[in-house]
Motif scaffolding. Sequence first.
Motif, PDB file in Angstrom:
ATOM      1  N   LYS A  79       0.835  -1.219   0.000  1.00 18.87           N
ATOM      2  CA  LYS A  79       0.000   0.000   0.000  1.00 18.87           C
ATOM      3  C   LYS A  79       0.863   1.259   0.000  1.00 18.87           C
ATOM      4  O   LYS A  79       0.713   2.140  -0.845  1.00 18.87           O
ATOM      5  N   THR A  80       1.772   1.309   0.971  1.00 20.09           N
ATOM      6  CA  THR A  80       2.582   2.521   1.127  1.00 20.09           C
ATOM      7  C   THR A  80       3.540   2.700  -0.049  1.00 20.09           C
ATOM      8  O   THR A  80       3.677   3.803  -0.585  1.00 20.09           O
ATOM      9  N   THR A  81       4.173   1.602  -0.457  1.00 20.03           N
ATOM     10  CA  THR A  81       5.105   1.663  -1.584  1.00 20.03           C
ATOM     11  C   THR A  81       4.399   2.194  -2.829  1.00 20.03           C
ATOM     12  O   THR A  81       4.943   3.039  -3.549  1.00 20.03           O
ATOM     13  N   LEU A 103      -2.359   8.335   6.871  1.00 16.30           N
ATOM     14  CA  LEU A 103      -3.292   8.016   7.958  1.00 16.30           C
ATOM     15  C   LEU A 103      -2.890   6.750   8.706  1.00 16.30           C
ATOM     16  O   LEU A 103      -3.586   6.326   9.622  1.00 16.30           O
ATOM     17  N   ASP A 104      -1.783   6.125   8.311  1.00 13.32           N
ATOM     18  CA  ASP A 104      -1.401   4.871   8.949  1.00 13.32           C
ATOM     19  C   ASP A 104      -0.462   5.133  10.123  1.00 13.32           C
ATOM     20  O   ASP A 104       0.584   5.753   9.949  1.00 13.32           O
ATOM     21  N   PRO A 105      -0.844   4.655  11.334  1.00 10.74           N
ATOM     22  CA  PRO A 105       0.025   4.851  12.507  1.00 10.74           C
ATOM     23  C   PRO A 105       1.431   4.291  12.308  1.00 10.74           C
ATOM     24  O   PRO A 105       2.353   4.673  13.025  1.00 10.74           O
ATOM     25  N   THR A 107       3.314   5.043  10.018  1.00  8.11           N
ATOM     26  CA  THR A 107       4.062   6.226   9.527  1.00  8.11           C
ATOM     27  C   THR A 107       5.102   5.928   8.445  1.00  8.11           C
ATOM     28  O   THR A 107       6.062   6.679   8.289  1.00  8.11           O
ATOM     29  N   ASN A 108       4.891   4.858   7.679  1.00  6.30           N
ATOM     30  CA  ASN A 108       5.907   4.518   6.669  1.00  6.30           C
ATOM     31  C   ASN A 108       5.974   5.530   5.532  1.00  6.30           C
ATOM     32  O   ASN A 108       7.062   5.911   5.101  1.00  6.30           O
ATOM     33  N   ALA A 109       4.828   5.972   5.042  1.00  9.79           N
ATOM     34  CA  ALA A 109       4.860   6.960   3.954  1.00  9.79           C
ATOM     35  C   ALA A 109       5.573   8.224   4.434  1.00  9.79           C
ATOM     36  O   ALA A 109       6.367   8.836   3.711  1.00  9.79           O
ATOM     37  N   ILE A 214      -4.172   9.176  -0.239  1.00 10.08           N
ATOM     38  CA  ILE A 214      -4.328   8.900   1.189  1.00 10.08           C
ATOM     39  C   ILE A 214      -3.889   7.476   1.492  1.00 10.08           C
ATOM     40  O   ILE A 214      -4.482   6.512   0.992  1.00 10.08           O
ATOM     41  N   ASP A 215      -2.829   7.345   2.276  1.00 11.25           N
ATOM     42  CA  ASP A 215      -2.327   6.017   2.648  1.00 11.25           C
ATOM     43  C   ASP A 215      -3.044   5.583   3.921  1.00 11.25           C
ATOM     44  O   ASP A 215      -2.853   6.161   4.982  1.00 11.25           O
ATOM     45  N   CYS A 216      -3.900   4.567   3.801  1.00 11.68           N
ATOM     46  CA  CYS A 216      -4.762   4.172   4.920  1.00 11.68           C
ATOM     47  C   CYS A 216      -4.160   3.010   5.701  1.00 11.68           C
ATOM     48  O   CYS A 216      -3.417   2.198   5.159  1.00 11.68           O
TER      49      CYS A 216
END
Length: 350
Positions: A79-81, A103-105, A107-109, A214-216
């Motif tokens: 997802k993030t990649t 929005l992902d805890p 925090t990778n993005a 939006i990265d969920c």
Amino acid sequence: MDFPEGQLVGLAEIAQMANVGRTVVANWRVRDLKFPRPVAELRSGPVFRLDQIERYLARRRKNMTYIVSTINLKGGVGKTTTTVALAEFLSGEFGRKVLVVDLDPQTNATTILISENRWSKLNDKGHTLATLFHDALRPDNEPEKFDLKATLQKGVSPVSAVGTVDLLPSSLDLIDVQDRLATMPSGRFYASRPVDLLHKAVRPLLPNYDYVLIDCPPNLGIVTLNGLRISNGYIIPTIPDVLSTYGIPQIQSRVADFARDIGEDIVELGIVVTKYRTGTTVHENTLARMKTDSTLPELFDEMVPEANQVASAAEHVAVSTLRQKYGYAGMFPLLRNLTEEFIKRAEASL
Ligand SMILES: Nc1ncnc2c1ncn2[C@@H]1O[C@H](COP(=O)(O)OP(=O)(O)O)[C@@H](O)[C@H]1O
Ligand SMILES: [Mg+2]
């Protein structure tokens, strides 16, 4: 007849100029009062003045913000990649202005785009999206702490050719917020419903961008719904294996229900196949199944194989070009094509 501007175009040429299908252009003609009037109706169809069409398309592109969430119920599926690569290519290769909302805890993005070090300083000051959600949970006598201007990180990405990506960073503190928002009695939110928090806070920013990605987090909890609340569409990155694709029908129906609840369209833009390994029975079989199952969102033609170049793109290392970051031969052209396909689908959806 006399056409001073000289050149004329028909619907097929307009579709080509806008990089969309003919039916999309036909839709614009019906729905959009600003669509130029034809100068003549020929047997082959209506013809338009090229200069008017060019102005129309430029204005249309300028006024549109495509907001797309990246969703899968599973973690580790790319997802993030995918979100970060799309943001970087939309900017570096296609000249679009992009906002990434993390929005992902996990925090990778955020750490890919601004580095762990810079994130940590922001996090200490509370300049992340966790503060926005914390505000909704604060006692009435406490002031709001979320500061949109200080939280918005402009010109992020370690690739210097990527000049137009901004970021709203995430924080590990979002985990705890997610749980508390879920158990909050709804009466507590007088001013905003819990799914409207992001919408209310970032609405003034959105028109500044061509794309908001939006990265969920890997669930359909309240934080993800906040992302969907402002989205026109969503993509589902997935590894083509049994577990990663398992939840896709559930995502489709939950998103469709939510869209109906809020009275908006949230379009399925498609499934992005990630970490694909050719010659693996499970991957080949799952892929074949996904291709023939017409209830699933359409697959993107371009599929991302498992590749070291993609894995190492998670490191925040300064480079000049996207070719350097993703590799000249392999991943660069592939991700560029994927982004082009993404633009076509997004721009055809509104
Ligand atoms: N195509 C790929 N090839 C190799 N590794 C990948 C690929 N896509 C993602 N990865 C790696 O897999 C891990 C999970 O990817 P990530 O994008 O963080 O997934 P998610 O956001 O769904 O949890 C990361 O370490 C990432 O670098
Ligand atoms: Mg992720």
